[in-house]
Enzyme design. Structure first.
Site, PDB file in Angstrom:
ATOM      1  N   LEU A 285     -27.699   5.293  74.447  1.00 30.29           N
ATOM      2  CA  LEU A 285     -28.152   6.030  75.621  1.00 30.29           C
ATOM      3  C   LEU A 285     -26.974   6.171  76.581  1.00 30.29           C
ATOM      4  O   LEU A 285     -26.244   5.207  76.816  1.00 30.29           O
ATOM      5  CB  LEU A 285     -29.288   5.289  76.338  1.00 30.29           C
ATOM      6  CG  LEU A 285     -30.730   5.557  75.898  1.00 30.29           C
ATOM      7  CD1 LEU A 285     -31.680   4.707  76.728  1.00 30.29           C
ATOM      8  CD2 LEU A 285     -31.096   7.028  76.014  1.00 30.29           C
ATOM      9  N   ASP A 286     -26.795   7.359  77.156  1.00 32.87           N
ATOM     10  CA  ASP A 286     -25.741   7.567  78.140  1.00 32.87           C
ATOM     11  C   ASP A 286     -25.983   6.693  79.364  1.00 32.87           C
ATOM     12  O   ASP A 286     -27.129   6.341  79.675  1.00 32.87           O
ATOM     13  CB  ASP A 286     -25.700   9.030  78.580  1.00 32.87           C
ATOM     14  CG  ASP A 286     -25.235   9.954  77.471  1.00 32.87           C
ATOM     15  OD1 ASP A 286     -24.513   9.484  76.576  1.00 32.87           O
ATOM     16  OD2 ASP A 286     -25.598  11.148  77.510  1.00 32.87           O
TER      17      ASP A 286
END
Length: 306
Positions: free
Chosen positions: A47-48
């Protein structure tokens, strides 16, 4: 890494984390290593830092499940801003172009979503973690290189627009609240970029929350603060056991005692006829034994856990 005296031994299983904004997936893994007292921690799907939500972590033997879980369906809630293009395709990058959205009707926006649904060819964001000649694409972009990645097939199962908001303070932008269900490897930033490009006004992602990874959702997720409190009290972490994790994520194949011995030694089993993809094998006592894949009339072990 050593455990604090009195802390329970690290369990084999999955921990579902509700990742906070500003943390990288590696940051979360590093924190979990300290909380669990083991270096054998990994995650199923990055996930960013800007994104929040479901991050599936594997501890000890469960790290071997992660590569298979990473290939599953994922669901996101997101906000897309039309009228601005950024260098990163999200709100963390500087705006590189802007265009008025006043001419766009709601029907125009909804019509442009259709071609981005189903089986599509998608060019990943240039600031993705994909390697180009051994270097991460985002690192090349940050060093000033122009990066062009090849399009790849992905599947967008759902692209639903819940609300179209025309910001009063910024009349030249439109914000869309959407839900996207997609295959592994789909970039929601790229969907925002491509939707804006199709409408001729540019677009980028301003918010992203992952709500589901395969069968695991926010209802099962724990914040890092909650996990830290459990660890501080020397209590067992809320881990989904290997058997429970495999039972909900993969088709189930129950075998008898002789077959259990065969798979434990890496042998082939008769094909159960459950289709493609990993199949979870369970022994007569309910213990999770292995993941197998069907090869004609036989099932080949791809990971043995006993």
């Amino acid at each position: 890494m050593t455990r604090d005296e009195g802390r329970p031994a690290p369990p084999d299983g999955l921990v579902i984390v509700d990742k906070p904004a500003g943390w990288t997936s590696h940051d979360v893994v590093a924190r979990m290593r300290r909380l669990a007292g083991t270096r054998r921690v990994g995650h199923a799907g990055t996930l960013d830092p800007m994104a929040t939500g479901v991050l599936v972590l594997g501890i000890e033997k469960a790290t071997r499940l992660l590569g298979h879980l990473a290939l599953t369906r994922k669901v996101y809630d997101a906000t897309i801003r039309l009228g601005q293009t950024t260098v990163t395709d999200d709100a963390e990058g500087e705006v590189t172009a802007a265009a008025s959205t006043e001419r766009l009707a709601d029907a125009d926006v909804l019509a442009a979503v259709g071609p981005l649904t189903g089986e599509i060819m998608q060019v990943p964001s240039s600031v993705s973690a994909i390697k180009v000649n051994g270097v991460r694409s985002y690192a090349r972009v940050r060093s000033g290189d122009e990066v062009k990645l090849a399009a790849r097939p992905v599947t967008v199962y759902e692209f639903t627009v819940h609300q179209i908001r025309r910001a009063k303070a910024q009349t030249d932008v439109i914000d869309l609240d959407v839900t996207v269900a997609c295959s592994s490897g789909t970039y929601i930033r790229a969907l925002a970029r491509d939707l804006g490009a199709a409408l001729g006004v540019g677009g980028h992602l301003t918010a992203l929350r992952r709500t589901q990874v395969g069968p695991y959702g926010l209802a099962q997720a724990h914040t890092l603060d909650e996990l830290a409190e459990v660890a501080a009290q020397a209590q067992p972490l809320p881990v989904l056991s290997l058997a429970a994790a495999a039972a909900v994520a993969f088709p189930r194949y129950d075998v008898d005692g002789e077959q259990a011995k065969t798979i434990a030694h890496g042998g082939f089993l008769p094909s159960p006829g459950l289709g493609e993809g990993p199949i979870a094998v369970f022994g007569p006592d309910g213990a999770f034994l292995a993941l197998v894949e069907e090869r004609g009339e036989r099932a080949k072990p791809i990971a043995v856990f006993v």
